[in-house]
Motif scaffolding. Sequence first.
Motif, short mmCIF file in Angstrom:
data_model
loop_
_atom_site.label_atom_id
_atom_site.label_comp_id
_atom_site.label_asym_id
_atom_site.label_seq_id
_atom_site.Cartn_x
_atom_site.Cartn_y
_atom_site.Cartn_z
N PHE A 220 0.85 -1.20 0.00
CA PHE A 220 0.00 0.00 0.00
C PHE A 220 0.89 1.25 0.00
CE2 PHE A 220 -2.14 3.57 1.85
CZ PHE A 220 -3.36 3.55 1.21
N GLN A 221 0.69 2.10 -1.03
CA GLN A 221 1.45 3.35 -1.10
C GLN A 221 0.53 4.56 -1.24
OE1 GLN A 221 3.98 2.13 -4.37
NE2 GLN A 221 5.70 1.70 -2.99
N SER A 222 -0.55 4.36 -2.01
CA SER A 222 -1.49 5.47 -2.19
C SER A 222 -2.82 4.90 -2.67
CB SER A 222 -0.96 6.47 -3.23
OG SER A 222 -0.92 5.85 -4.50
N LEU A 223 -3.85 5.75 -2.64
CA LEU A 223 -5.17 5.33 -3.10
C LEU A 223 -5.18 5.03 -4.60
CD1 LEU A 223 -7.60 7.70 -1.15
CD2 LEU A 223 -6.79 5.43 -0.53
N SER A 224 -4.22 5.60 -5.32
CA SER A 224 -4.20 5.38 -6.77
C SER A 224 -3.95 3.92 -7.12
CB SER A 224 -3.14 6.28 -7.44
OG SER A 224 -1.86 5.94 -6.96
N VAL A 225 -3.19 3.21 -6.26
CA VAL A 225 -2.95 1.77 -6.49
C VAL A 225 -4.28 1.02 -6.41
CG1 VAL A 225 -1.86 -0.30 -5.55
CG2 VAL A 225 -0.60 1.84 -5.57
N ILE A 226 -5.10 1.39 -5.43
CA ILE A 226 -6.39 0.73 -5.26
C ILE A 226 -7.31 1.07 -6.43
CG2 ILE A 226 -8.42 0.54 -3.76
CD1 ILE A 226 -6.54 1.24 -1.42
N ILE A 297 -0.89 -4.73 2.30
CA ILE A 297 -0.75 -4.96 0.86
C ILE A 297 -2.13 -4.85 0.22
CG2 ILE A 297 1.32 -6.41 0.93
CD1 ILE A 297 -0.56 -8.86 0.64
N VAL A 298 -2.12 -4.55 -1.08
CA VAL A 298 -3.36 -4.44 -1.86
C VAL A 298 -3.32 -5.55 -2.91
CG1 VAL A 298 -4.81 -2.95 -3.27
CG2 VAL A 298 -3.30 -1.95 -1.53
N GLN A 299 -4.38 -6.35 -2.97
CA GLN A 299 -4.36 -7.53 -3.83
C GLN A 299 -5.60 -7.60 -4.71
OE1 GLN A 299 -4.49 -11.74 -2.09
NE2 GLN A 299 -2.32 -11.46 -2.49
N GLN A 300 -5.38 -8.00 -5.94
CA GLN A 300 -6.46 -8.23 -6.90
C GLN A 300 -7.53 -9.14 -6.31
OE1 GLN A 300 -4.86 -10.47 -10.18
NE2 GLN A 300 -6.85 -11.24 -10.84
N GLY A 301 -8.80 -8.75 -6.43
CA GLY A 301 -9.90 -9.62 -6.02
C GLY A 301 -10.19 -10.64 -7.11
N ILE A 302 -10.54 -11.86 -6.71
CA ILE A 302 -10.80 -12.95 -7.65
C ILE A 302 -12.27 -13.37 -7.56
CG2 ILE A 302 -10.11 -15.30 -8.36
CD1 ILE A 302 -7.77 -13.40 -8.46
N PRO A 303 -12.97 -13.51 -8.68
CA PRO A 303 -14.35 -14.02 -8.65
C PRO A 303 -14.35 -15.53 -8.43
CG PRO A 303 -13.68 -13.56 -10.92
CD PRO A 303 -12.53 -13.14 -10.05
N LEU A 304 -14.41 -15.92 -7.16
CA LEU A 304 -14.27 -17.33 -6.79
C LEU A 304 -15.55 -18.13 -7.03
CD1 LEU A 304 -12.42 -16.89 -3.37
CD2 LEU A 304 -11.41 -17.61 -5.55
N ILE A 305 -15.38 -19.45 -7.16
CA ILE A 305 -16.55 -20.31 -7.20
C ILE A 305 -17.28 -20.19 -5.86
CG2 ILE A 305 -15.59 -21.93 -8.87
CD1 ILE A 305 -14.88 -23.79 -6.54
N ARG A 306 -18.57 -20.48 -5.88
CA ARG A 306 -19.39 -20.25 -4.69
C ARG A 306 -20.24 -21.47 -4.35
NH1 ARG A 306 -20.48 -14.77 -3.15
NH2 ARG A 306 -19.04 -13.38 -4.19
N SER A 307 -20.67 -21.49 -3.11
CA SER A 307 -21.62 -22.49 -2.64
C SER A 307 -22.73 -21.74 -1.92
CB SER A 307 -20.93 -23.47 -1.68
OG SER A 307 -21.88 -24.34 -1.08
N GLU A 308 -23.95 -21.85 -2.43
CA GLU A 308 -25.09 -21.12 -1.88
C GLU A 308 -24.77 -19.63 -1.72
OE1 GLU A 308 -26.00 -23.21 1.70
OE2 GLU A 308 -26.81 -24.95 0.66
#
Length: 455
Positions: A220-226, A297-308
């Motif tokens: 994390f360095q700045s809001l621009s990364v997010i 740290i700032v990390q890419q979100g992943i569209p994970l498989i789901r259950s209910e």
Amino acid sequence: MKRIYSVEISDVSEDIFYYPSELTDMQEINTVCFGHSSVPALIKRNPSITQSIVISKSLAERLHFPDTETPIHLFIYGKDIHIGPLVGVFSSGFSTIQNKPLGERTSFFSKLLSLNKATGCIPFMFGENHIDWENETITGYMYHQHTWETYELPFPNVVYDRLPNRKTEGRSGPREVKQTFQEKYAIPWYNPGFFNKWDVYERLSDDPRAINFLPETYPFQSLSVIETLLSKYRQVYIKPIHGSLGLGIHQVLYDKHDQVYYCRYKNEQKENKLKKFQSLEAIFSHVFKEKRLHNMIVQQGIPLIRSEKRHIDFRVHTNKDHDGIWQVTAMAAKIAGAGSVTTHIKSGGTIKTIEELFVDPETVKEVKDKLTSAALILSECMEEHLDGIIAEIGFDLGIDKKGKVWMFEANSKPGRSIFSHPKLREFELLTRKLSLDYAVYLAEKSITSSGSSNG
């Protein structure tokens, strides 16, 4: 050469070691070693047809060899016989209560040390205050016949690091013990330290085998990364570099249609929260006001498989085995609790076996094969790129909606919550057993590569 034999202590006055009769003549052998203790002795073939080791009482006392019913390994190298190995399990937080020397963690360690007969080693617990540097001995805790007893023992062949947390690990005492054992006594010290998320990412991201499993990640360095990651992935995770158990994790989502932001997190009262904000600045002034952002740290979100409609990730344990080879020892699905940012049980998550999650046998096999392959590749990469002797890892892996595997986290001292599931308890035993099997491998490797460095 390596064998496992039962051992008995005989009330004989001389320093005599009787070796099993099936072994070849040992006229050249003149010293017996146990841990880092070595004593010249009279070496004789055991006249009995029972294949066992017999040690005279005086030799056992000089070696600091405990009267134990544990069958032990016998290594021959040069003119020395090595028996054991003696495995020191290093920790902290010892109490004065006889039957609970490690407080609430005593149960785990009693189960670990109970595997002495299954692995052919002699394990014991110790902390920094139990070491007598002048006499090169340790007052160690052994678990024997369902009770804890203390024994005066020599320095071990290997040390298994089981310090409970980063704070303890950072203290000067444990650091000095580790440094002295490694540098002065050449004692292998395995599973040291706690992983730093950013350090792991940086080191693995240069390895072409690992990079495909890693979500895009930045300190994390700045809001621009997010903003940049949100524009690409619509969701990001903000995590503490040194966090564990899912603590301090925040999910930030961007709704492109309404042009608003959402932040999912757990507040100070341990309540799951999902709040709407008009800007990133508003999120940070409200939710992150008291947070140390330089440790995130700032990390890419992943569209994970789901259950209910609840997202799923997977805990996969890997361990080094008795041949020093990585094995997958346990695997389970973790399903997020209602409104939770993580899948941890303490946040309302549930544990399921892969078979319980997927009905179709082919899907079960496909998922298991994917997770196994990823965990073994990542284990080998981490072993190559990270410092110290790594022998066990707990991975948090995800599978996205396209079937791709991602690594979210790796833990050097993985939690054991998945083993609360009745169908996973046998795998908990395997993870403990391999921890000691690997100690035997490491001890033999140390003995045969450096010779007898005892003294």
